[in-house]
Write an enzyme that holds these catalytic residues in place. Structure first.
Site, PDB file in Angstrom:
ATOM      1  CD  GLU A  64       1.460  -1.614   4.665  1.00 44.07           C
ATOM      2  OE1 GLU A  64       2.111  -1.342   5.686  1.00 44.07           O
ATOM      3  OE2 GLU A  64       1.261  -0.790   3.760  1.00 44.07           O
ATOM      4  CB  THR A 109      -0.887  -0.012   1.261  1.00 43.13           C
ATOM      5  OG1 THR A 109      -1.736  -1.165   1.200  1.00 43.13           O
ATOM      6  CG2 THR A 109      -1.749   1.239   1.365  1.00 43.13           C
ATOM      7  CB  SER A 121       2.910   7.151  -3.345  1.00 49.26           C
ATOM      8  OG  SER A 121       4.067   7.191  -2.535  1.00 49.26           O
TER       9      SER A 121
HETATM   10  C1  5RP Z   1       1.444   2.200   4.162  1.00 49.99           C
HETATM   11  C2  5RP Z   1       2.895   1.943   4.173  1.00 49.99           C
HETATM   12  C3  5RP Z   1       3.703   2.412   3.004  1.00 49.99           C
HETATM   13  O1  5RP Z   1       4.433   1.359   2.506  1.00 49.99           O
HETATM   14  C4  5RP Z   1       4.613   3.503   3.452  1.00 49.99           C
HETATM   15  O2  5RP Z   1       3.848   4.510   4.110  1.00 49.99           O
HETATM   16  C5  5RP Z   1       5.398   4.112   2.296  1.00 49.99           C
HETATM   17  O3  5RP Z   1       4.528   4.851   1.504  1.00 49.99           O
HETATM   18  P1  5RP Z   1       4.987   5.589   0.177  1.00 49.99           P
HETATM   19  O4  5RP Z   1       5.347   4.531  -0.806  1.00 49.99           O
HETATM   20  O5  5RP Z   1       3.776   6.380  -0.220  1.00 49.99           O
HETATM   21  O6  5RP Z   1       6.153   6.485   0.522  1.00 49.99           O
HETATM   22  O7  5RP Z   1       3.459   1.369   5.070  1.00 49.99           O
HETATM   23  O8  5RP Z   1       0.838   1.806   5.362  1.00 49.99           O
END
Ligand code: 5RP
Length: 222
Positions: A107, A32, A34
């Site tokens: 996750e 999850t 970006s």
């Molecule tokens: C979501 C997560 C994401 O992997 C983490 O926040 C990194 O996010 P991004 O790829 O948007 O920088 O743990 O719960």
């Protein structure tokens, strides 16, 4: 390169990492955030080369379905050969802080069922010591104040992430000013607090491979 370009570079590298290992019955674990979204978008062109995916959030499930990729319940799948996901911080041992997007529990569950965890992150996520990023803790709503008091005893400055309800119907406390010397021990300690569902330390089961986007290119760490 911008941060988004670095994220896209590691998404592409993850595709290269798994592409030749996809089979008609392969079901992938998908994270999850970006960076995971960029991976999902790149995965779309391979959708006829594998069976489908297990998603770590409703948002990722929706994005996968939008690309015509079938989403499976984890209980009907068992194990997945790969789990591909981003991180908020990652250290040299491939321990991570995750949960910036509040999806940490699912996750961690999908990661637990994965043969290999491929972490995809831009270079800003690599740290010497975990904890500058506030550590998320998912809590049962009625336990929020109790858990916060216990977190203070451990040295954290807990802040309720207002307005956020996880896919599991729970709440998030973010631990500020909480540098972590022993991620494996702290992960277990936090999980032992009554009312904690999961914390965002991924150390007992860290990543197996880190694809890190830097100005020099994508570095592969194991
Ligand atoms: C979501 C997560 C994401 O992997 C983490 O926040 C990194 O996010 P991004 O790829 O948007 O920088 O743990 O719960």
């Amino acid at each position: 390169m911008t941060q988004d370009e670095l994220k896209d570079a590691v998404a592409a590298a993850a595709i290269a990492e798994i592409e030749s290992r996809l089979e008609r019955d392969t079901i992938l674990g998908i994270g999850t955030g970006s960076t995971a979204n960029l991976f999902i978008d790149r995965l779309a062109r391979l959708r006829h080369h594998f069976q489908g995916a297990v998603a770590s959030s409703e948002a990722s499930a929706e994005r996968l379905r939008g690309h015509g990729i079938e989403v499976f319940e984890l209980n009907s799948v068992g194990t997945v050969p790969f789990y591909i996901d981003g991180a908020d911080e990652v250290n040299a041992h491939l321990h991570m802080i995750k949960g910036g997007g509040a999806a940490l529990t699912r996750e961690k569950i999908v990661a637990a069922c994965a043969e290999r965890f491929i972490c995809i992150a831009d270079g800003s996520k690599k740290v010497e010591r975990l904890g500058a990023f506030p550590l998320p803790v998912e809590v049962i709503p009625m336990a929020r104040s109790y858990v916060a008091r216990e977190l203070v005893k451990l040295g954290a400055d807990p802040v309720y992430r207002e307005g956020v309800v996880t896919d599991n119907g729970n709440q998030i406390i973010d631990c500020y000013d909480f540098m972590i010397d022993d991620p494996v021990a702290m992960e277990a300690r936090l999980n032992a607090i009554v009312g904690v569902v999961t914390n965002g330390l991924f150390a007992a089961r860290g990543a197996d491979v880190l694809l890190l986007g830097t100005e020099r290119g994508v570095e592969r760490l194991t």
